[in-house]
Scaffold this motif. Structure first.
Motif, PDB file in Angstrom:
ATOM      1  N   ARG A 135     -45.794  31.741 -23.551  1.00  0.00           N
ATOM      2  CA  ARG A 135     -46.597  32.262 -22.402  1.00  0.00           C
ATOM      3  C   ARG A 135     -47.883  31.809 -22.334  1.00  0.00           C
ATOM      4  N   ASN A 165     -44.925  36.044 -27.547  1.00  0.00           N
ATOM      5  CA  ASN A 165     -45.295  35.436 -26.424  1.00  0.00           C
ATOM      6  C   ASN A 165     -44.442  33.941 -26.628  1.00  0.00           C
ATOM      7  N   HIS A 175     -46.990  41.381 -26.340  1.00  0.00           N
ATOM      8  CA  HIS A 175     -46.604  40.581 -25.051  1.00  0.00           C
ATOM      9  C   HIS A 175     -47.362  40.877 -24.113  1.00  0.00           C
TER      10      HIS A 175
END
Length: 432
Positions: free
Chosen positions: A37, A190, A220
């Motif tokens: 991410r 992530n 996260h």
């Protein structure tokens, strides 16, 4: 679909990293990919482009492998090649190689991803700035229609940023910024590690445990959702000396995780899934308005955009736009035919079955699925698609077709009142 079910295994390591193994025993290459991410939607105006620049820097070397040449030589000597890409909301790093080299390559892959040395920063700045120039004209103006479309749709929200950022930002990046961004994003919370191709599931999982258990857990990251403030159609015309006008007709729509996602997939197949579907047949085959035209769904975890893309003669820009709008309106009013639905369902079956033929595509299916919490198997996706009705497709088309969701971008030379005609068409667009 085929009665053969896609076999996969997944575990969550003690640090929170999700590891997925999807064997494809009929293939002769093994694949390992790390999905993270990271991307422009997690940036600010001040550091926009840092995710993309960091992607470049990770393959620049480690304390042991002193430069990019040594990194690439190490992987290529094992029969593989490194790949990396930064998207708006995720990055992917992968290696594909002979299965007998997977264990050694996984150790190298872990070293490169875990212990970057951030060497040759100034050299890489020059390379990335050259990449940025590809989207600018001779005066330094942004002329990439896709970049302009996102800026028009999302404004100052990070989804409106370019992935590469601007030259001024890139020139300002330093090692401290890179390490801070790396520490925030390249964490177990992530990331998703996927093995595919000619791999044994248990052995692949063990490689993940051995080489990635020391990845920091981290936190996260949840991005800020984009506001929906648009009240009427928007248009941006950018003058650019070119042989054609680059046209984008964009409708802001549902997110990638919305319950209507399957209806969206069917809508897209009915609109544009080859030269026999509505878009190409109407604009190219029937009227000869341009050489090629296409449509795609760009889905994020909390939003989405349907993009119609065409390169047209400057004087035909309004005509092409008018036909695209009419096509969407007709599908919203009438829905698809049963014949179109049958064809779309079958092509979905074939495409999902074809995932078994590609290590990269199957890894991406599971990697992005787990990364964005929309986990499903190809068979489960097929079941959802098979249940989509004509009314479902018509409903999503009606949702898309609203004037406050329309954004049109034209990059070219709209002379002889073509700009006025396009403006009148877009500003006057209505749908009940």
């Amino acid at each position: 679909m085929s009665s053969t079910q896609t076999s996969f295994r997944t575990v969550v390591l003690d640090n929170g990293l999700r590891v997925v193994a999807v064997p494809q025993p009929q293939l002769h290459r093994a694949h390992a990919g790390l999905y993270v991410r990271v991307g422009s939607r997690y940036e600010t105006a001040e550091n926009n482009g840092l995710s993309h620049f960091l992607e470049h820097m990770l393959y620049r070397g480690t304390d042991r492998l002193k430069n990019a040449h040594e990194v690439n030589l190490a992987f290529e000597s094992l029969g593989g090649y490194l790949y990396a890409a930064t998207q708006t909301d995720f990055g992917v790093f992968s290696v594909t190689l002979p299965p007998e080299s997977l264990a050694a390559a996984c150790g190298l892959f872990s070293e490169v991803m875990h212990r970057p040395a951030f060497c040759d920063i100034e050299i890489e700045k020059g390379i990335v700035c050259e990449e940025i120039l590809e989207d600018l004209d001779d005066e330094g103006r942004q002329v990439d229609a896709d970049n302009i479309s996102r800026a028009l749709i999302y404004g100052s929200h990070p989804l409106g940023f370019t992935i590469t950022g601007g030259e001024q930002n890139v020139r300002s990046f330093n090692e401290a910024m890179l390490r801070e961004h790396y520490a925030r994003h390249y964490t177990a919370a992530n990331s998703v590690l996927v093995f595919s191709g000619a791999v044994d599931a248990d052995a692949a999982i063990e490689l993940g445990v051995k080489n990635f258990s020391d990845l920091p857990r981290g936190e996260h990251i949840v991005p800020t959702p984009p506001p929906l403030t648009q009240k009427k159609p928007r248009l941006r015309i950018v003058e650019n000396m070119s042989s054609q006008t680059e046209l984008r007709v964009c409708f802001r729509t549902i997110s990638d995780r919305a319950k209507e996602r399957s209806a969206m997939d069917m809508f897209m197949r009915i609109i544009d899934d080859g030269m026999s579907t509505r878009l190409y047949h109407r604009i190219c085959d029937s009227q000869g308005l341009c050489y090629d035209v296409g449509a795609s769904f760009d889905g994020y975890e909390d939003d989405g955009v349907v993009d119609f893309v065409a390169g047209a003669q400057h004087a035909r820009t309004t005509r092409v736009t008018e036909e695209i709008l009419a096509l969407v309106r007709e599908l919203a009013e009438e829905g698809p035919t049963e014949e179109e639905l049958v064809k779309a369902r079958q092509r979905h079956v074939w495409e999902l079955s074809g995932l078994r033929d590609s290590t990269e595509d199957l890894a991406a299916f599971y990697g992005t699925g787990y990364l964005f919490d929309r986990v499903e198997t190809p068979e489960e996706r097929h079941e959802k698609l098979a249940a989509v009705t004509a009314d479902d497709v018509r409903a999503i088309a009606r949702f898309i077709a609203q004037p406050e969701r329309l954004n049109v971008i034209a990059v070219g030379l709209l002379e002889n009142d073509e700009d006025k005609r396009l403006t009148d068409l877009v500003k006057g667009y209505k749908f009940k």
